[in-house]
Scaffold this motif. Structure first.
Motif, PDB file in Angstrom:
ATOM      1  N   THR A 225      20.900  21.367  44.028  1.00 56.19           N
ATOM      2  CA  THR A 225      20.294  21.043  42.734  1.00 56.19           C
ATOM      3  C   THR A 225      20.045  22.357  41.995  1.00 56.19           C
ATOM      4  O   THR A 225      18.943  22.648  41.569  1.00 56.19           O
ATOM      5  CB  THR A 225      18.949  20.301  42.936  1.00 56.19           C
ATOM      6  OG1 THR A 225      18.211  21.013  43.940  1.00 56.19           O
ATOM      7  CG2 THR A 225      19.133  18.893  43.389  1.00 56.19           C
ATOM      8  N   GLY A 226      21.080  23.159  41.879  1.00 58.88           N
ATOM      9  CA  GLY A 226      20.868  24.521  41.382  1.00 58.88           C
ATOM     10  C   GLY A 226      21.331  24.769  39.966  1.00 58.88           C
ATOM     11  O   GLY A 226      21.482  23.847  39.164  1.00 58.88           O
ATOM     12  N   ASP A 227      21.571  26.045  39.700  1.00 55.02           N
ATOM     13  CA  ASP A 227      21.948  26.498  38.365  1.00 55.02           C
ATOM     14  C   ASP A 227      23.188  25.819  37.821  1.00 55.02           C
ATOM     15  O   ASP A 227      23.273  25.503  36.642  1.00 55.02           O
ATOM     16  CB  ASP A 227      22.237  28.001  38.390  1.00 55.02           C
ATOM     17  CG  ASP A 227      20.966  28.805  38.428  1.00 55.02           C
ATOM     18  OD1 ASP A 227      19.885  28.174  38.394  1.00 55.02           O
ATOM     19  OD2 ASP A 227      21.048  30.035  38.493  1.00 55.02           O
ATOM     20  N   ILE A 228      24.161  25.637  38.700  1.00 58.65           N
ATOM     21  CA  ILE A 228      25.416  25.053  38.254  1.00 58.65           C
ATOM     22  C   ILE A 228      25.193  23.654  37.704  1.00 58.65           C
ATOM     23  O   ILE A 228      25.763  23.252  36.704  1.00 58.65           O
ATOM     24  CB  ILE A 228      26.430  25.036  39.423  1.00 58.65           C
ATOM     25  CG1 ILE A 228      27.210  26.325  39.403  1.00 58.65           C
ATOM     26  CG2 ILE A 228      27.380  23.864  39.382  1.00 58.65           C
ATOM     27  CD1 ILE A 228      28.046  26.517  38.171  1.00 58.65           C
ATOM     28  N   HIS A 229      24.292  22.935  38.344  1.00 57.44           N
ATOM     29  CA  HIS A 229      23.996  21.586  37.877  1.00 57.44           C
ATOM     30  C   HIS A 229      23.397  21.628  36.482  1.00 57.44           C
ATOM     31  O   HIS A 229      23.721  20.835  35.619  1.00 57.44           O
ATOM     32  CB  HIS A 229      23.065  20.873  38.859  1.00 57.44           C
ATOM     33  CG  HIS A 229      23.642  20.818  40.229  1.00 57.44           C
ATOM     34  ND1 HIS A 229      23.562  21.871  41.094  1.00 57.44           N
ATOM     35  CD2 HIS A 229      24.351  19.854  40.851  1.00 57.44           C
ATOM     36  CE1 HIS A 229      24.196  21.549  42.202  1.00 57.44           C
ATOM     37  NE2 HIS A 229      24.682  20.339  42.086  1.00 57.44           N
ATOM     38  N   LEU A 230      22.496  22.588  36.305  1.00 56.37           N
ATOM     39  CA  LEU A 230      21.881  22.721  34.980  1.00 56.37           C
ATOM     40  C   LEU A 230      22.928  23.128  33.952  1.00 56.37           C
ATOM     41  O   LEU A 230      22.959  22.601  32.846  1.00 56.37           O
ATOM     42  CB  LEU A 230      20.745  23.749  35.024  1.00 56.37           C
ATOM     43  CG  LEU A 230      19.560  23.360  35.901  1.00 56.37           C
ATOM     44  CD1 LEU A 230      18.487  24.443  35.857  1.00 56.37           C
ATOM     45  CD2 LEU A 230      18.973  22.028  35.470  1.00 56.37           C
ATOM     46  N   SER A 231      23.821  24.048  34.345  1.00 54.72           N
ATOM     47  CA  SER A 231      24.872  24.471  33.404  1.00 54.72           C
ATOM     48  C   SER A 231      25.713  23.288  32.972  1.00 54.72           C
ATOM     49  O   SER A 231      26.088  23.170  31.812  1.00 54.72           O
ATOM     50  CB  SER A 231      25.832  25.472  34.039  1.00 54.72           C
ATOM     51  OG  SER A 231      25.142  26.561  34.515  1.00 54.72           O
ATOM     52  N   ILE A 232      26.016  22.432  33.914  1.00 57.59           N
ATOM     53  CA  ILE A 232      26.876  21.291  33.584  1.00 57.59           C
ATOM     54  C   ILE A 232      26.158  20.332  32.647  1.00 57.59           C
ATOM     55  O   ILE A 232      26.720  19.857  31.668  1.00 57.59           O
ATOM     56  CB  ILE A 232      27.328  20.579  34.871  1.00 57.59           C
ATOM     57  CG1 ILE A 232      28.287  21.505  35.626  1.00 57.59           C
ATOM     58  CG2 ILE A 232      28.021  19.255  34.556  1.00 57.59           C
ATOM     59  CD1 ILE A 232      28.568  21.083  37.020  1.00 57.59           C
ATOM     60  N   MET A 233      24.887  20.115  32.937  1.00 59.25           N
ATOM     61  CA  MET A 233      24.153  19.186  32.066  1.00 59.25           C
ATOM     62  C   MET A 233      23.929  19.795  30.692  1.00 59.25           C
ATOM     63  O   MET A 233      23.720  19.095  29.718  1.00 59.25           O
ATOM     64  CB  MET A 233      22.849  18.786  32.728  1.00 59.25           C
ATOM     65  CG  MET A 233      23.131  17.813  33.843  1.00 59.25           C
ATOM     66  SD  MET A 233      21.659  17.271  34.642  1.00 59.25           S
ATOM     67  CE  MET A 233      21.544  18.467  35.933  1.00 59.25           C
ATOM     68  N   GLN A 234      24.003  21.123  30.658  1.00 55.76           N
ATOM     69  CA  GLN A 234      23.900  21.809  29.370  1.00 55.76           C
ATOM     70  C   GLN A 234      25.218  21.663  28.613  1.00 55.76           C
ATOM     71  O   GLN A 234      25.244  21.511  27.402  1.00 55.76           O
ATOM     72  CB  GLN A 234      23.608  23.278  29.642  1.00 55.76           C
ATOM     73  CG  GLN A 234      23.497  24.131  28.415  1.00 55.76           C
ATOM     74  CD  GLN A 234      23.321  25.594  28.802  1.00 55.76           C
ATOM     75  OE1 GLN A 234      23.819  26.043  29.834  1.00 55.76           O
ATOM     76  NE2 GLN A 234      22.607  26.323  27.975  1.00 55.76           N
ATOM     77  N   ALA A 235      26.302  21.728  29.367  1.00 59.18           N
ATOM     78  CA  ALA A 235      27.615  21.709  28.726  1.00 59.18           C
ATOM     79  C   ALA A 235      27.999  20.327  28.226  1.00 59.18           C
ATOM     80  O   ALA A 235      28.678  20.189  27.225  1.00 59.18           O
ATOM     81  CB  ALA A 235      28.677  22.212  29.701  1.00 59.18           C
ATOM     82  N   MET A 236      27.610  19.314  28.936  1.00 66.05           N
ATOM     83  CA  MET A 236      28.094  17.989  28.531  1.00 66.05           C
ATOM     84  C   MET A 236      27.052  16.895  28.692  1.00 66.05           C
ATOM     85  O   MET A 236      26.248  16.903  29.594  1.00 66.05           O
ATOM     86  CB  MET A 236      29.360  17.632  29.305  1.00 66.05           C
ATOM     87  CG  MET A 236      29.230  17.744  30.792  1.00 66.05           C
ATOM     88  SD  MET A 236      30.791  18.137  31.568  1.00 66.05           S
ATOM     89  CE  MET A 236      31.833  16.858  30.971  1.00 66.05           C
ATOM     90  N   PRO A 237      27.076  15.955  27.745  1.00 70.48           N
ATOM     91  CA  PRO A 237      26.136  14.844  27.824  1.00 70.48           C
ATOM     92  C   PRO A 237      26.621  13.822  28.850  1.00 70.48           C
ATOM     93  O   PRO A 237      27.587  13.104  28.622  1.00 70.48           O
ATOM     94  CB  PRO A 237      26.172  14.257  26.409  1.00 70.48           C
ATOM     95  CG  PRO A 237      27.358  14.845  25.748  1.00 70.48           C
ATOM     96  CD  PRO A 237      27.991  15.863  26.608  1.00 70.48           C
ATOM     97  N   ILE A 238      25.920  13.787  29.960  1.00 68.84           N
ATOM     98  CA  ILE A 238      26.371  12.943  31.068  1.00 68.84           C
ATOM     99  C   ILE A 238      25.833  11.519  30.893  1.00 68.84           C
ATOM    100  O   ILE A 238      24.638  11.331  30.658  1.00 68.84           O
ATOM    101  CB  ILE A 238      25.899  13.557  32.398  1.00 68.84           C
ATOM    102  CG1 ILE A 238      26.635  14.894  32.585  1.00 68.84           C
ATOM    103  CG2 ILE A 238      26.143  12.634  33.577  1.00 68.84           C
ATOM    104  CD1 ILE A 238      26.093  15.744  33.668  1.00 68.84           C
ATOM    105  N   THR A 239      26.711  10.569  30.974  1.00 67.33           N
ATOM    106  CA  THR A 239      26.316   9.167  30.803  1.00 67.33           C
ATOM    107  C   THR A 239      25.352   8.751  31.910  1.00 67.33           C
ATOM    108  O   THR A 239      24.355   8.077  31.671  1.00 67.33           O
ATOM    109  CB  THR A 239      27.565   8.258  30.870  1.00 67.33           C
ATOM    110  OG1 THR A 239      28.573   8.817  30.039  1.00 67.33           O
ATOM    111  CG2 THR A 239      27.245   6.851  30.432  1.00 67.33           C
ATOM    112  N   GLY A 240      25.694   9.132  33.122  1.00 66.58           N
ATOM    113  CA  GLY A 240      24.856   8.758  34.249  1.00 66.58           C
ATOM    114  C   GLY A 240      25.289   9.500  35.485  1.00 66.58           C
ATOM    115  O   GLY A 240      26.382  10.059  35.539  1.00 66.58           O
ATOM    116  N   ALA A 241      24.387   9.488  36.488  1.00 68.92           N
ATOM    117  CA  ALA A 241      24.705  10.193  37.729  1.00 68.92           C
ATOM    118  C   ALA A 241      24.664   9.226  38.888  1.00 68.92           C
ATOM    119  O   ALA A 241      23.864   8.278  38.891  1.00 68.92           O
ATOM    120  CB  ALA A 241      23.675  11.297  37.955  1.00 68.92           C
ATOM    121  N   VAL A 242      25.543   9.434  39.850  1.00 64.31           N
ATOM    122  CA  VAL A 242      25.404   8.703  41.107  1.00 64.31           C
ATOM    123  C   VAL A 242      25.122   9.724  42.201  1.00 64.31           C
ATOM    124  O   VAL A 242      25.619  10.845  42.151  1.00 64.31           O
ATOM    125  CB  VAL A 242      26.640   7.837  41.469  1.00 64.31           C
ATOM    126  CG1 VAL A 242      26.919   6.807  40.417  1.00 64.31           C
ATOM    127  CG2 VAL A 242      27.873   8.683  41.690  1.00 64.31           C
TER     128      VAL A 242
END
Ligand SMILES: Nc1ncnc2c1ncn2[C@@H]1O[C@H](COP(=O)(O)OP(=O)(O)OP(=O)(O)O)[C@@H](O)[C@H]1O
Ligand SMILES: [Mg+2]
Length: 380
Positions: A225-242
């Motif tokens: 649950t690190g930086d990369i996850h935050l970067s991705i959520m910053q880069a794109m609006p995610i519809t949902g997570a599984v």
């Protein structure tokens, strides 16, 4: 007993056709119902071309009418398959975060090695088999596994001109459009990216690529649950997570953190549900035996506890591992229990996406002002 069309239609409303989120009446799959005395004729147009899906739907129709309307009804089901070229009915799916990409689904886990990539690859091919347009972005920049799982490790994406701009063309395999950092590195080279470089690489794979029209883009995230996850959520609006977990205690604890990451106020990505992988082991020679090596129904209980949907369970099966290693996801093998398990799972994911899009506004990309912590994450 006087049968009528209304009662029949009402009973059919409790059936969902694989790959279509709505019930078969709402989705338009039921094209006609005729009643002659105690005879019922149901005309059906479905998009899923697999024989198994067809049979399953037929059986469900017979069962429901016999159970809920009239047990002696003589029922004929005429099935027409409107696929695979036909586009599935996705008009319920709203929100266009990136032009052309209708839904972005992040697959996360918390703990490493629980089978995120395996589950993602199989979800992707199953969605494609159902007729959806699917992209898969291997966002695990530290340990990309998709090129091998899709048997395209030797391929390199071509550059094409789109509206005068150079764009990367994803590699297609089994009907899935694929991009992975693995395409740009040597197979044995360790990838040591610093956060900003990693984000840049990801951004390029998202925005400098020609994905075309997609119903679903799946994101295979790295563990944690690190930086990369935050970067991705910053880069794109995610519809949902599984969130994928094994039933084991240590995996569950991390899955809980994974769910919490998406749910915190500042991030607010809807959690579509939890998937239990390696739910039990069944050896080939004893197909009726189930061994709960990692514990029983742990992920299911976690889903109940966190009040998020439980999306399904995938057994621990040698052929799933083998299929991943030879680069042909196990769900490609038709008429197997593995295919059925992934179909069930995929169907549940699709219905959760449809529900989510009905109930909630599109997710906004988030702006991360510092990497120091999630408390510093703000809405753009
Ligand atoms: N249901 C399953 N049955 C058998 N083997 C499985 C199953 N799911 C995953 N595996 C195997 O377990 C290993 C780990 O799976 P996978 O690479 O998909 O996990 P991951 O969560 O993506 O790992 P990482 O955290 O490293 O990205 C692989 O060898 C894979 O083939
Ligand atoms: Mg992985």
């Amino acid at each position: 007993m006087k049968l009528n069309k209304k009662d029949i239609l009402k009973s059919l409303e409790s059936i969902t056709v694989p790959g279509e989120g709505q019930n078969m009446v709402e989705s338009g799959a039921v094209t006609n119902v005729m009643v002659f005395g105690d005879e019922v004729v149901v005309d059906l147009t479905i998009k899923n071309p697999s024989l198994q899906a067809r049979k399953k739907t037929e059986v469900e129709i017979l069962k429901i009418i016999h159970r809920e309307v009239y047990e002696k009804a003589k029922i004929t089901v005429n099935v027409k398959v409107d696929a695979p070229a036909a586009k599935p009915k996705t008009n319920e799916i709203k929100g266009k975060p990136i032009p052309g990409i209708k839904n972005i689904i992040a697959v996360a886990s918390g703990k490493g090695g629980v089978g995120k990539s395996t589950v993602t690859a199989n979800l992707a091919v199953t969605l494609a088999k159902m007729g959806f347009k699917v992209g898969l972005l291997d966002a695990d920049i530290y340990g990309p596994s998709m090129p091998i799982m899709f048997d395209v490790a030797q391929e390199r994406p071509l550059s094409i001109k789109v509206d005068g701009k150079s764009k990367m063309k994803p590699i297609e395999s089994y009907g899935v459009q694929l991009l992975s950092i693995g395409f740009f590195t040597q197979p044995n080279q360790a990838v040591i990216w610093r956060g900003p470089m990693a984000s840049k690489a990801l951004n390029q794979m998202i925005f400098d690529a020609h994905w075309g029209e997609l119903d679903f883009m799946l994101l295979d995230l790295p563990p944690g649950t690190g930086d990369i996850h935050l970067s991705i959520m910053q880069a794109m609006p995610i519809t949902g997570a599984v969130v994928v977990s094994t039933p084991q205690e240590v995996a569950l604890a991390d899955a809980r953190k994974g769910v919490a990451m998406f749910q915190q106020d500042s991030i607010n990505v809807p959690v579509l549900g939890i998937i239990e992988n390696m739910a039990y082991f069944t050896p080939d020679e004893l197909p009726n035996n189930k061994y709960y090596i990692f514990g029983k129904e742990g992920a299911k209980h976690l889903a109940e506890d966190l009040e998020v949907p439980f999306l399904g369970e995938i057994p621990l099966v040698q052929s799933i591992r083998e299929a991943g290693d030879v680069g042909r996801p196990a769900a490609m093998q038709t008429a197997t229990p593995i295919e059925a398990a992934f179909e069930e799972l995929t169907k549940n994911v699709v219905s959760e996406v449809v529900k989510r899009n009905k109930d909630l506004p599109p997710t906004e990309a988030i702006k991360i002002t510092t990497m120091a912590g999630c408390s510093a994450v703000k809405k753009k």
